[in-house]
Motif scaffolding. Structure first.
Motif, PDB file in Angstrom:
ATOM      1  N   PRO A  56      32.534  40.732  21.568  1.00 52.29           N
ATOM      2  CA  PRO A  56      33.149  41.994  22.002  1.00 52.29           C
ATOM      3  C   PRO A  56      34.632  41.972  21.654  1.00 52.29           C
ATOM      4  O   PRO A  56      35.230  40.894  21.546  1.00 52.29           O
ATOM      5  N   PRO A  57      35.244  43.130  21.463  1.00 49.72           N
ATOM      6  CA  PRO A  57      36.651  43.154  21.050  1.00 49.72           C
ATOM      7  C   PRO A  57      37.624  42.693  22.125  1.00 49.72           C
ATOM      8  O   PRO A  57      38.775  42.378  21.831  1.00 49.72           O
ATOM      9  N   LEU A  58      37.185  42.643  23.367  1.00 43.71           N
ATOM     10  CA  LEU A  58      38.026  42.212  24.479  1.00 43.71           C
ATOM     11  C   LEU A  58      37.419  40.964  25.094  1.00 43.71           C
ATOM     12  O   LEU A  58      36.234  40.939  25.415  1.00 43.71           O
ATOM     13  N   SER A  59      38.222  39.921  25.266  1.00 41.76           N
ATOM     14  CA  SER A  59      37.701  38.682  25.838  1.00 41.76           C
ATOM     15  C   SER A  59      37.420  38.863  27.326  1.00 41.76           C
ATOM     16  O   SER A  59      37.967  39.745  27.989  1.00 41.76           O
TER      17      SER A  59
ATOM     18  N   GLU B 140      24.713  45.014  34.682  1.00 40.19           N
ATOM     19  CA  GLU B 140      25.520  45.432  33.533  1.00 40.19           C
ATOM     20  C   GLU B 140      25.102  44.706  32.258  1.00 40.19           C
ATOM     21  O   GLU B 140      25.239  45.236  31.150  1.00 40.19           O
ATOM     22  N   LEU B 141      24.599  43.504  32.409  1.00 41.06           N
ATOM     23  CA  LEU B 141      24.236  42.673  31.254  1.00 41.06           C
ATOM     24  C   LEU B 141      22.782  42.839  30.822  1.00 41.06           C
ATOM     25  O   LEU B 141      22.335  42.169  29.888  1.00 41.06           O
ATOM     26  N   ARG B 142      22.044  43.710  31.468  1.00 43.16           N
ATOM     27  CA  ARG B 142      20.596  43.740  31.270  1.00 43.16           C
ATOM     28  C   ARG B 142      20.194  44.057  29.827  1.00 43.16           C
ATOM     29  O   ARG B 142      19.088  43.718  29.408  1.00 43.16           O
TER      30      ARG B 142
ATOM     31  N   PHE C 228      26.309  40.633  22.538  1.00 43.51           N
ATOM     32  CA  PHE C 228      26.711  39.294  22.982  1.00 43.51           C
ATOM     33  C   PHE C 228      27.837  39.412  23.994  1.00 43.51           C
ATOM     34  O   PHE C 228      28.769  40.204  23.823  1.00 43.51           O
ATOM     35  N   HIS C 229      27.747  38.609  25.062  1.00 44.91           N
ATOM     36  CA  HIS C 229      28.830  38.532  26.041  1.00 44.91           C
ATOM     37  C   HIS C 229      28.957  37.108  26.569  1.00 44.91           C
ATOM     38  O   HIS C 229      27.965  36.374  26.677  1.00 44.91           O
TER      39      HIS C 229
ATOM     40  N   ASP D  32      22.338  38.190  24.100  1.00 46.07           N
ATOM     41  CA  ASP D  32      22.869  36.844  23.883  1.00 46.07           C
ATOM     42  C   ASP D  32      24.010  36.616  24.874  1.00 46.07           C
ATOM     43  O   ASP D  32      25.009  37.340  24.840  1.00 46.07           O
ATOM     44  N   ILE D  33      23.860  35.626  25.761  1.00 43.57           N
ATOM     45  CA  ILE D  33      24.863  35.363  26.795  1.00 43.57           C
ATOM     46  C   ILE D  33      25.265  33.892  26.740  1.00 43.57           C
ATOM     47  O   ILE D  33      24.408  33.001  26.705  1.00 43.57           O
ATOM     48  N   ALA D  34      26.575  33.649  26.727  1.00 40.84           N
ATOM     49  CA  ALA D  34      27.103  32.288  26.809  1.00 40.84           C
ATOM     50  C   ALA D  34      27.806  32.149  28.151  1.00 40.84           C
ATOM     51  O   ALA D  34      28.800  32.828  28.414  1.00 40.84           O
TER      52      ALA D  34
END
Length: 416
Positions: A35-38, A224-226, A184-185, A230-232
């Motif tokens: 994502p463009p914002l960390s 929100e992540l549903r 991805f988040h 890809d999640i780290a």
């Protein structure tokens, strides 16, 4: 790939002379899938919004260096303060910005490059900075913008007490109130680490342990992540508390889920939960070394018998072989007292007794860690061998030679 993104959030009361106008600058290595914002910057932005602080965000991709147009937008902004997160990967860019900022603007620095500097030494690293925030900066920055002084904020030219900002996790808004949907988040469910490894900056200097976010916030974030595939997870030791880990794994949706774990904390219940969750779990296991003396030198488990620690890790790695869960082992080379032969003993054991993939990384002397201050004792020379490994970047110095591992051996390992 875009070199910068500007998000303007002109929120607050600009006529209030106590309210400062902040330009937040993120200097991140942004890959195509990121994502463009960390996550860290989004967490700060969410709290500034809650406190109605006037701010704008400059998220600059430094994967190919510091974009000069983006830099010009930062220094020409009408902000009273330029706020930068300083990390090991963006140190040269931070120094460049400090040289370019005019006297009409303050520079506020935070991040690990600031948080772990001993009291009284900050201004020697950043003589052109004006304000420093040690620790988690979400609330401290908001209070600073409103003219309040809280622990963790140090002003140039005043006595440096070395205090850390320590916000209440229950009071912080979620960064996912700010972040946009993305495939991805990164995500965090807890902060801090119960261990005190001498090479690591994850050590929490305030709590000396782990603090978890409330289930109400995590439930919101899971929703929100549903749609994220890809999640780290950034938790440094996700498997520290079994009840917490099973709570998360029971509720996570089907996705790729990378978890950083301590191998010695593996047990059957945790591994069963990893098998049964809807997510495709990858366990990132920081083994680092299986040599007792090397374990002792890096305080892998402070105060424990290193031989027993090695035996325990080996038993746990064998246990993990009984479960259908992807595993990655990471090893560090260039450790104190480590030779090429001792590194290969660890590598060969992992290769022989596990089916996990193995990644090797050179030791980085991260600012403020015990090894950072002991580098002369081990004749650790820093430099760059990035051309020998796709995992390294040219901006990040790492150990290239020690009194027990010549540079040629470091290169041999990096090419494995």
């Amino acid at each position: 790939k875009r070199s910068f993104l500007i998000v303007r959030n002109c929120i607050g009361t600009p006529t209030d002379h106590h309210m400062r106008r902040l330009a937040l600058v993120g200097l991140d290595w942004i890959r195509a899938k990121d994502p463009p914002l960390s996550l860290g910057l989004a967490s700060i932005v969410a709290n500034l919004r809650r406190h109605a602080v006037h701010h704008e965000v400059h998220s600059i991709n430094v994967a190919n260096g510091l974009d000069q147009d983006a830099l010009e937008r930062v220094i020409s902004s009408d902000a009273t303060d330029i706020c930068i997160g300083a990390f090991v990967w963006n140190e040269p860019h931070v120094q460049e910005i400090l040289q370019r900022v005019g006297d009409h603007q303050r520079v506020v620095l935070g991040g690990p490059q600031v948080s772990y500097v001993e009291a009284g030494a900050l201004e020697s690293y950043y003589p052109r900075a004006d304000v420093f925030i040690r620790g988690y900066a979400e609330d401290a920055l908001a209070q600073y913008a409103k003219g309040h002084h809280v622990p963790g904020i140090h002003y140039k030219g005043t006595r440096d007490k070395g205090l850390q900002a320590s916000p209440s996790l229950e009071q912080l808004p979620s960064p996912f109130e700010v972040l946009e949907k993305n495939r991805f988040h990164r995500w965090e469910t807890q902060r801090g680490c119960a261990y005190q490894c001498s090479f690591c900056q994850h050590r929490d200097p305030v709590h000396r342990g782990v603090s978890r976010f409330a289930e109400e916030r995590l439930t919101f974030e899971l929703e929100e992540l549903r749609h994220t595939r890809d999640i780290a997870l950034l938790d440094p030791t996700f498997n520290q508390h079994l009840a917490h880990t099973t709570w998360v794994l029971d509720r996570i949706h089907a996705c790729h889920l990378a978890l950083q774990i301590r191998p010695e904390k593996l047990n059957r219940r945790f591994l069963e939960a990893c098998e049964q969750t809807r997510a495709e779990v990858v366990l990132e296991m920081g083994v680092q070394s299986l040599e007792p003396e090397e374990m002792r030198h890096i305080d892998r488990i402070k105060g424990a018998d290193p031989t027993k620690c090695v035996d325990l890790v080996k038993r746990k790695l064998r246990l993990a072989e009984d479960f259908d869960v992807r595993r990655e082992i990471s090893l560090i080379y260039g450790l104190p007292g480590q030779s090429y032969d001792s590194f290969m003993r660890t590598y060969d054991w992992c290769k022989t007794h596990t089916t996990a993939s193995i990644s090797t990384f050179p030791l980085m002397l991260l600012r403020g860690t015990p090894l950072y201050h002991l580098r002369d004792r081990w004749n650790m020379r820093e430099g760059y061998i990035a051309e020998h490994s796709w995992r390294l970047t040219a901006n990040i110095p790492h150990v290239v030679e020690t009194n027990t591992m010549p540079a040629a051996d470091m290169i041999r390992i990096s090419e494995m």
